[in-house]
Motif scaffolding. Sequence first.
Motif, PDB file in Angstrom:
ATOM      1  N   ASN A  86      -3.120   5.002  -5.484  1.00  0.00           N
ATOM      2  CA  ASN A  86      -4.080   5.843  -4.754  1.00  0.00           C
ATOM      3  C   ASN A  86      -3.574   6.234  -3.359  1.00  0.00           C
ATOM      4  O   ASN A  86      -4.349   6.692  -2.524  1.00  0.00           O
ATOM      5  N   ARG A  87      -2.278   6.028  -3.143  1.00  0.00           N
ATOM      6  CA  ARG A  87      -1.723   6.326  -1.827  1.00  0.00           C
ATOM      7  C   ARG A  87      -1.863   7.815  -1.486  1.00  0.00           C
ATOM      8  O   ARG A  87      -2.228   8.180  -0.351  1.00  0.00           O
ATOM      9  N   ASP A  88      -1.594   8.680  -2.449  1.00  0.00           N
ATOM     10  CA  ASP A  88      -1.658  10.121  -2.191  1.00  0.00           C
ATOM     11  C   ASP A  88      -3.072  10.559  -1.833  1.00  0.00           C
ATOM     12  O   ASP A  88      -3.272  11.383  -0.920  1.00  0.00           O
ATOM     13  N   LEU A  92       0.817  -1.218   0.000  1.00  0.00           N
ATOM     14  CA  LEU A  92       0.000   0.000   0.000  1.00  0.00           C
ATOM     15  C   LEU A  92       0.851   1.269   0.000  1.00  0.00           C
ATOM     16  O   LEU A  92       0.369   2.332  -0.407  1.00  0.00           O
ATOM     17  N   LEU A  93       2.107   1.169   0.465  1.00  0.00           N
ATOM     18  CA  LEU A  93       2.961   2.361   0.494  1.00  0.00           C
ATOM     19  C   LEU A  93       3.332   2.835  -0.906  1.00  0.00           C
ATOM     20  O   LEU A  93       3.733   3.998  -1.084  1.00  0.00           O
ATOM     21  N   HIS A  94       3.205   1.956  -1.882  1.00  0.00           N
ATOM     22  CA  HIS A  94       3.548   2.308  -3.270  1.00  0.00           C
ATOM     23  C   HIS A  94       2.326   2.243  -4.180  1.00  0.00           C
ATOM     24  O   HIS A  94       2.484   2.191  -5.415  1.00  0.00           O
ATOM     25  N   MET A  99      -8.030   0.440  -1.024  1.00  0.00           N
ATOM     26  CA  MET A  99      -7.592   1.526  -1.885  1.00  0.00           C
ATOM     27  C   MET A  99      -8.322   1.547  -3.239  1.00  0.00           C
ATOM     28  O   MET A  99      -8.180   2.491  -4.011  1.00  0.00           O
ATOM     29  N   GLU A 100      -9.017   0.500  -3.561  1.00  0.00           N
ATOM     30  CA  GLU A 100      -9.602   0.361  -4.898  1.00  0.00           C
ATOM     31  C   GLU A 100     -11.081   0.725  -4.894  1.00  0.00           C
ATOM     32  O   GLU A 100     -11.810   0.403  -3.963  1.00  0.00           O
ATOM     33  N   MET A 101     -11.523   1.362  -5.964  1.00  0.00           N
ATOM     34  CA  MET A 101     -12.941   1.645  -6.156  1.00  0.00           C
ATOM     35  C   MET A 101     -13.655   0.435  -6.711  1.00  0.00           C
ATOM     36  O   MET A 101     -13.052  -0.433  -7.352  1.00  0.00           O
ATOM     37  N   ASP A 102     -14.938   0.391  -6.496  1.00  0.00           N
ATOM     38  CA  ASP A 102     -15.762  -0.666  -7.077  1.00  0.00           C
ATOM     39  C   ASP A 102     -15.846  -0.406  -8.590  1.00  0.00           C
ATOM     40  O   ASP A 102     -16.282   0.668  -9.011  1.00  0.00           O
ATOM     41  N   PRO A 103     -15.452  -1.357  -9.427  1.00  0.00           N
ATOM     42  CA  PRO A 103     -15.458  -1.107 -10.884  1.00  0.00           C
ATOM     43  C   PRO A 103     -16.854  -0.857 -11.449  1.00  0.00           C
ATOM     44  O   PRO A 103     -16.980  -0.217 -12.486  1.00  0.00           O
ATOM     45  N   LYS A 104     -17.883  -1.326 -10.772  1.00  0.00           N
ATOM     46  CA  LYS A 104     -19.239  -1.119 -11.274  1.00  0.00           C
ATOM     47  C   LYS A 104     -19.763   0.270 -10.935  1.00  0.00           C
ATOM     48  O   LYS A 104     -20.304   0.969 -11.777  1.00  0.00           O
TER      49      LYS A 104
END
Length: 788
Positions: free
Chosen positions: A418-420, A413-415, A495-500
């Motif tokens: 969407n870390r910023d 997650l450090l790299h 960190m990830e959005m739902d693709p739908k």
Amino acid sequence: MKFGKEFASQMVPEWQEAYMDYAYLKEVLKEIQRFKQRTNRHPPGAPAGLKRALTLYRAFSGLSHRRHPPASPTTPDFDIESMAILVNSVRRDGREGYETMFLKASEEGGEYELVYFRRLDDEFNKVLRFYTSKVEEVVQEAAVLDKQMAALIAFRIKVDNPQRWFNSSVEMTRLASEVAASTASLSATTPSGARASRRVHMDVIDEEEGSSRGKQSDKSQAASQNAREQRPNNIVVDRPAPLEILNHVKINKPIDTPRSTIRSFLTAPDDQKEIKFNRENLNRVEQQLKRAFIEFYHKLRLLKSYSFLNMLAFSKIMKKYDKITSRNASRSYLKMVDNSYLGSNEAATKLMDRVEDTFIKHFSNSNRRKGMSVLRPKVKRERHRVTFSLGFFVGCTVALVVALILITRARHLLHHRNRDKYMKTMFPLYSLFGFITLHMALYAANIYFWRRYRVNHPFIFGFKQGTDLDYREVFLLSFAIAVLAIAAALANLDMEMDPKTQDYKAVTELVPVGLLCLLLALLFCPFNILYRSSRFFLLVCAFHCICAPLYKVTLPDFFLADQLTSQVQAFRNLEFYICYYGWGDYRHRENTCKGNNTYKTFYYIIAAVPYCSRLLQCLRRWYEERDAMQGLNGLKYFSTIVAVCLRTAYNFNKGTGWRILAAIASIFAAIFSTYWDLVMDWGLLQKHSKNRWLRDKLLVPYKSVYFVAMALNVALRFAWLQTVFNFQVSFAHPETLVAVVAILEIIRRGIWNFFRLENEHLNNVGKYRAFKSVPLPFNYEEDEDKDE
């Protein structure tokens, strides 16, 4: 536990120097013992302890002092040849004292014992002088409370039913008979009146005590008997307590509320209105006088404990002397102790009885159990469930921290791309709980060290007896918040959005604000759960800080305001909560807060509010106390406000000009504040003290601790350099550096707390201040005339 440790643990911390120096006298006795061992006075088979008389080791009791008649040549136990000491009464500087003549000074090693008795006399005379002065103080205070009670009772009569007093002759007779048998005066010389009050049932009106004040108990009983024998038809008694006393008193109206503060500025100081005899004023007067009686009773309890502990200490040290020297000196010396003012004066005990009777009758509706529970509240007990729960939450915190580290490493997650976004949105939301947890943990550590070094922090803060939190309980609360915060952070670390739907889960995104609402609900919860008295105490102090300078400034108020000045970043995070969930798109973790002018304006205001609160508190104290140092203290906070605003302006606008202005203002404020911390708040850097560059009295036995604390305070005061010079670290996000600076300031405040309260405690010790000053409700005009 040895007596020396028990003796030290039961001392009144502020009176520590006034107690007998038991440890020092033990050292003198050890010198005698070492000399005895060198000269081999006692053969190995016959230790000195077997030669003592068992009667010397009688049980000592401070509750009943048996007076022993002085020995004379006709008494069987008088033998001038076997006597080791002769104690004489002397007067020095108009005060009573005692001097011991050692009759065996010509024997080998007699000079050691001569030194011992000189030191013993010095300690006893010190204790006797202090005890005498404190008894004189409480007797004078009892006389003042007696006059206050007379005015209160007349006030009650005037408010409850004044017509009944003047029109009912039967009521007049009953009042005369009952009041004559009651305890009217706290300053009476015999306790019989106090005992009689327990047999008298007092209504709301039949509490008048004027004419019987100052009379002997036999006259009171005679008056009571005559009143009972008379018939209503042939009344010849005068009114037992005239209401004219109210013509000579005024109600003190302390300036401790916003209304009274504003009124004091709008009206002239001598603008006094007539007394309004209403229920509101009566309740206020009763509460003030009730607090005064509670504090007075506490003072009497400590004074009685002081007498008992010192007499016990003299008994113990004399027994040790007899054991070491095989002499029979303790009997003569302890007779003197028993017959002295310290051992024979029972003023504190009698006053305690009369205070109990008066308080029960007038403030507890004759309910003794209720009255005594208020006068002597139960001591708070340590519970095992607190220790167990603390261990449980500490273990949970460690486990969650480890899980957080492992998840971060496993998912890289450090790299992450969407870390910023995560650091700019979610990190400020959760760092708020980190700041609160750290501050509470440091406060718990402060409590531990205050108790270890006998800093009387409950008295300094004004906590009600039995309601102050132990360090375990504060640690428990801090780690409980830590568990909730870390668990919430793990809940929406995705960190990830739902693709739908192209957004984050709304439920997990609302976890931070839900946790914040939960903590606020628990803080303001009116039910008696989770240390309600401590929570309300905190809320009241916080409200006083917000409303400064409308409330009278007390130590808890400005101490809390100082804590808030170290939580500026936490207040800015609260502002971000409002902006992020109010005007941002939390489903996409997007917001425009940093570019909003309204947000920027409040960013300045919120940073300055805690310092403005302290500035206004200093200005009020300067106005009331006429102390120039308070004005300088206010100037310190004003310079800090300027520095914080200029640093914020540089953060938004950048530019060399803003950087120079921010650096100059911050350097001046940091130097000013550092000097004030070390010299004024901590009382250190005294060049001519016994402990060079420190102060004469130190509670921590290691001087290096003070020098390390001073160095850390200076270093941490300049943590703001990062915000001006923008030091960048490759592995740390800018938001992380902001949090680190805030953490360093909280740590500096935690260190400051201990030494600030240590200095306050030592100031109280130097003035023997062990009690709160309670304002009295009435002011006698005749007293003002005498002062003039």
